[in-house]
Motif scaffolding. Sequence first.
Motif, PDB file in Angstrom:
ATOM      1  N   THR A 111      62.076   0.768  25.110  1.00  0.00           N
ATOM      2  CA  THR A 111      61.570   2.097  24.806  1.00  0.00           C
ATOM      3  C   THR A 111      62.383   3.124  25.581  1.00  0.00           C
ATOM      4  O   THR A 111      62.739   2.896  26.744  1.00  0.00           O
ATOM      5  CB  THR A 111      60.068   2.220  25.146  1.00  0.00           C
ATOM      6  OG1 THR A 111      59.611   3.531  24.838  1.00  0.00           O
ATOM      7  CG2 THR A 111      59.807   1.937  26.621  1.00  0.00           C
ATOM      8  N   SER A 113      62.796   7.607  26.049  1.00  0.00           N
ATOM      9  CA  SER A 113      62.173   8.895  25.744  1.00  0.00           C
ATOM     10  C   SER A 113      62.945  10.016  26.405  1.00  0.00           C
ATOM     11  O   SER A 113      63.642   9.820  27.412  1.00  0.00           O
ATOM     12  CB  SER A 113      60.714   8.923  26.205  1.00  0.00           C
ATOM     13  OG  SER A 113      60.631   9.040  27.618  1.00  0.00           O
ATOM     14  N   THR A 130      60.449  13.259  22.555  1.00  0.00           N
ATOM     15  CA  THR A 130      60.831  12.304  21.519  1.00  0.00           C
ATOM     16  C   THR A 130      60.917  10.923  22.160  1.00  0.00           C
ATOM     17  O   THR A 130      61.296  10.792  23.335  1.00  0.00           O
ATOM     18  CB  THR A 130      62.186  12.660  20.888  1.00  0.00           C
ATOM     19  OG1 THR A 130      63.207  12.673  21.921  1.00  0.00           O
ATOM     20  CG2 THR A 130      62.136  14.027  20.222  1.00  0.00           C
ATOM     21  N   GLU A 131      60.551   9.891  21.402  1.00  0.00           N
ATOM     22  CA  GLU A 131      60.607   8.535  21.944  1.00  0.00           C
ATOM     23  C   GLU A 131      60.945   7.546  20.848  1.00  0.00           C
ATOM     24  O   GLU A 131      60.652   7.784  19.671  1.00  0.00           O
ATOM     25  CB  GLU A 131      59.283   8.150  22.605  1.00  0.00           C
ATOM     26  CG  GLU A 131      58.097   8.184  21.663  1.00  0.00           C
ATOM     27  CD  GLU A 131      56.780   7.919  22.375  1.00  0.00           C
ATOM     28  OE1 GLU A 131      56.668   8.257  23.564  1.00  0.00           O
ATOM     29  OE2 GLU A 131      55.857   7.368  21.729  1.00  0.00           O
ATOM     30  N   TYR A 132      61.555   6.464  21.266  1.00  0.00           N
ATOM     31  CA  TYR A 132      61.936   5.397  20.338  1.00  0.00           C
ATOM     32  C   TYR A 132      61.460   4.068  20.922  1.00  0.00           C
ATOM     33  O   TYR A 132      61.742   3.749  22.090  1.00  0.00           O
ATOM     34  CB  TYR A 132      63.448   5.370  20.145  1.00  0.00           C
ATOM     35  CG  TYR A 132      63.940   4.177  19.358  1.00  0.00           C
ATOM     36  CD1 TYR A 132      63.612   4.019  18.019  1.00  0.00           C
ATOM     37  CD2 TYR A 132      64.723   3.198  19.971  1.00  0.00           C
ATOM     38  CE1 TYR A 132      64.056   2.914  17.294  1.00  0.00           C
ATOM     39  CE2 TYR A 132      65.178   2.101  19.257  1.00  0.00           C
ATOM     40  CZ  TYR A 132      64.835   1.968  17.919  1.00  0.00           C
ATOM     41  OH  TYR A 132      65.269   0.873  17.207  1.00  0.00           O
ATOM     42  N   ASP A 133      60.733   3.302  20.117  1.00  0.00           N
ATOM     43  CA  ASP A 133      60.230   1.999  20.532  1.00  0.00           C
ATOM     44  C   ASP A 133      60.858   0.914  19.665  1.00  0.00           C
ATOM     45  O   ASP A 133      60.909   1.048  18.436  1.00  0.00           O
ATOM     46  CB  ASP A 133      58.708   1.937  20.401  1.00  0.00           C
ATOM     47  CG  ASP A 133      57.998   2.906  21.327  1.00  0.00           C
ATOM     48  OD1 ASP A 133      58.499   3.103  22.454  1.00  0.00           O
ATOM     49  OD2 ASP A 133      56.960   3.467  20.939  1.00  0.00           O
ATOM     50  N   TYR A 134      61.289  -0.157  20.305  1.00  0.00           N
ATOM     51  CA  TYR A 134      61.939  -1.263  19.593  1.00  0.00           C
ATOM     52  C   TYR A 134      61.347  -2.594  20.044  1.00  0.00           C
ATOM     53  O   TYR A 134      61.069  -2.805  21.234  1.00  0.00           O
ATOM     54  CB  TYR A 134      63.439  -1.273  19.875  1.00  0.00           C
ATOM     55  CG  TYR A 134      64.134  -2.524  19.363  1.00  0.00           C
ATOM     56  CD1 TYR A 134      64.458  -2.650  18.019  1.00  0.00           C
ATOM     57  CD2 TYR A 134      64.428  -3.585  20.226  1.00  0.00           C
ATOM     58  CE1 TYR A 134      65.079  -3.798  17.539  1.00  0.00           C
ATOM     59  CE2 TYR A 134      65.049  -4.733  19.759  1.00  0.00           C
ATOM     60  CZ  TYR A 134      65.366  -4.839  18.414  1.00  0.00           C
ATOM     61  OH  TYR A 134      65.966  -5.971  17.929  1.00  0.00           O
ATOM     62  N   ASN A 154      60.283  -0.724  15.109  1.00  0.00           N
ATOM     63  CA  ASN A 154      61.394   0.224  15.016  1.00  0.00           C
ATOM     64  C   ASN A 154      60.785   1.603  14.773  1.00  0.00           C
ATOM     65  O   ASN A 154      60.769   2.082  13.653  1.00  0.00           O
ATOM     66  CB  ASN A 154      62.306  -0.151  13.850  1.00  0.00           C
ATOM     67  CG  ASN A 154      63.768  -0.107  14.233  1.00  0.00           C
ATOM     68  OD1 ASN A 154      64.138   0.459  15.251  1.00  0.00           O
ATOM     69  ND2 ASN A 154      64.617  -0.688  13.413  1.00  0.00           N
ATOM     70  N   THR A 155      60.259   2.228  15.811  1.00  0.00           N
ATOM     71  CA  THR A 155      59.423   3.408  15.632  1.00  0.00           C
ATOM     72  C   THR A 155      59.970   4.602  16.405  1.00  0.00           C
ATOM     73  O   THR A 155      60.327   4.480  17.577  1.00  0.00           O
ATOM     74  CB  THR A 155      57.979   3.126  16.091  1.00  0.00           C
ATOM     75  OG1 THR A 155      57.489   1.964  15.422  1.00  0.00           O
ATOM     76  CG2 THR A 155      57.074   4.299  15.770  1.00  0.00           C
ATOM     77  N   ILE A 156      60.000   5.755  15.720  1.00  0.00           N
ATOM     78  CA  ILE A 156      60.386   7.022  16.346  1.00  0.00           C
ATOM     79  C   ILE A 156      59.172   7.950  16.324  1.00  0.00           C
ATOM     80  O   ILE A 156      58.566   8.161  15.273  1.00  0.00           O
ATOM     81  CB  ILE A 156      61.558   7.685  15.608  1.00  0.00           C
ATOM     82  CG1 ILE A 156      62.766   6.755  15.576  1.00  0.00           C
ATOM     83  CG2 ILE A 156      61.931   9.015  16.262  1.00  0.00           C
ATOM     84  CD1 ILE A 156      63.911   7.271  14.705  1.00  0.00           C
ATOM     85  N   ASN A 157      58.808   8.472  17.478  1.00  0.00           N
ATOM     86  CA  ASN A 157      57.693   9.408  17.599  1.00  0.00           C
ATOM     87  C   ASN A 157      58.178  10.717  18.216  1.00  0.00           C
ATOM     88  O   ASN A 157      59.191  10.751  18.922  1.00  0.00           O
ATOM     89  CB  ASN A 157      56.578   8.826  18.473  1.00  0.00           C
ATOM     90  CG  ASN A 157      56.072   7.492  17.962  1.00  0.00           C
ATOM     91  OD1 ASN A 157      55.881   7.324  16.762  1.00  0.00           O
ATOM     92  ND2 ASN A 157      55.854   6.550  18.853  1.00  0.00           N
ATOM     93  N   ASN A 177      55.863   7.546  13.849  1.00  0.00           N
ATOM     94  CA  ASN A 177      56.651   6.762  12.889  1.00  0.00           C
ATOM     95  C   ASN A 177      57.420   7.684  11.935  1.00  0.00           C
ATOM     96  O   ASN A 177      57.296   7.594  10.715  1.00  0.00           O
ATOM     97  CB  ASN A 177      55.742   5.809  12.094  1.00  0.00           C
ATOM     98  CG  ASN A 177      56.515   4.745  11.337  1.00  0.00           C
ATOM     99  OD1 ASN A 177      57.724   4.580  11.532  1.00  0.00           O
ATOM    100  ND2 ASN A 177      55.831   4.031  10.461  1.00  0.00           N
TER     101      ASN A 177
END
Length: 215
Positions: A111, A113, A130-134, A154-157, A177
């Motif tokens: 993750t 951010s 902004t954050e990205y989770d993998y 594979n999520t962008i918030n 997402n």
Amino acid sequence: RFRGGFIDVAVFTQTIDGFQSNLYTGTGYALVNAGSERVRGVEVDTAYAPARWLALTGAVTYLDPTYDSFRNAPCFSFDTARCPPNAIGLLPTFRDLSGTRPAGIAEWSATVSATFSHEFGRGIGSYLRTEYDYGSPTALADNIPASVSTYGVNTINASLGLTFEQPRLEVLFFARNLANDRSIIAAFPTVAQTGSYSGFPNQPRTFGATFRKRF
């Protein structure tokens, strides 16, 4: 630690004796003792603020889990190698999963951010995050064929917030997402339908707002 941030590194191994497995079979639950499970891994966690208006964070984890001993795992029809049917088509009660990888534990997860903040003056502040989770693709459950239950994350918030010192109010607009990544977050045998499987999808692209008032 260093100027404006830190980095933590952990290398670990964990063994759980008497680990219990509670799998849904399609008609009920099979609660069995899995014997022993071991997880080895590495985790790196960091944060850095190069300027007053910018904060960065990141974390990555590698996990290598193994069933050291799981000789009485429930049998399922898809696992013909460990659960061969007898002459009249009945399956054995148990199968041996010792030495295999437990389901539901991603090999890699990460993750990152970035948070941008700005003060407008007169007690009004704002921030954009902004954050990205993998999560690497992994089988979701031991009671489902991996071919139909392997999914990743594979999520962008993103979120935008405004804060008001007076009247002590916070307004938050968020998006989850953003890329509308579609996956399954849980899978299980379909009720009373041997050979069929069901699952729950993740949330689609979602927008919303939160209003918070302090007294």
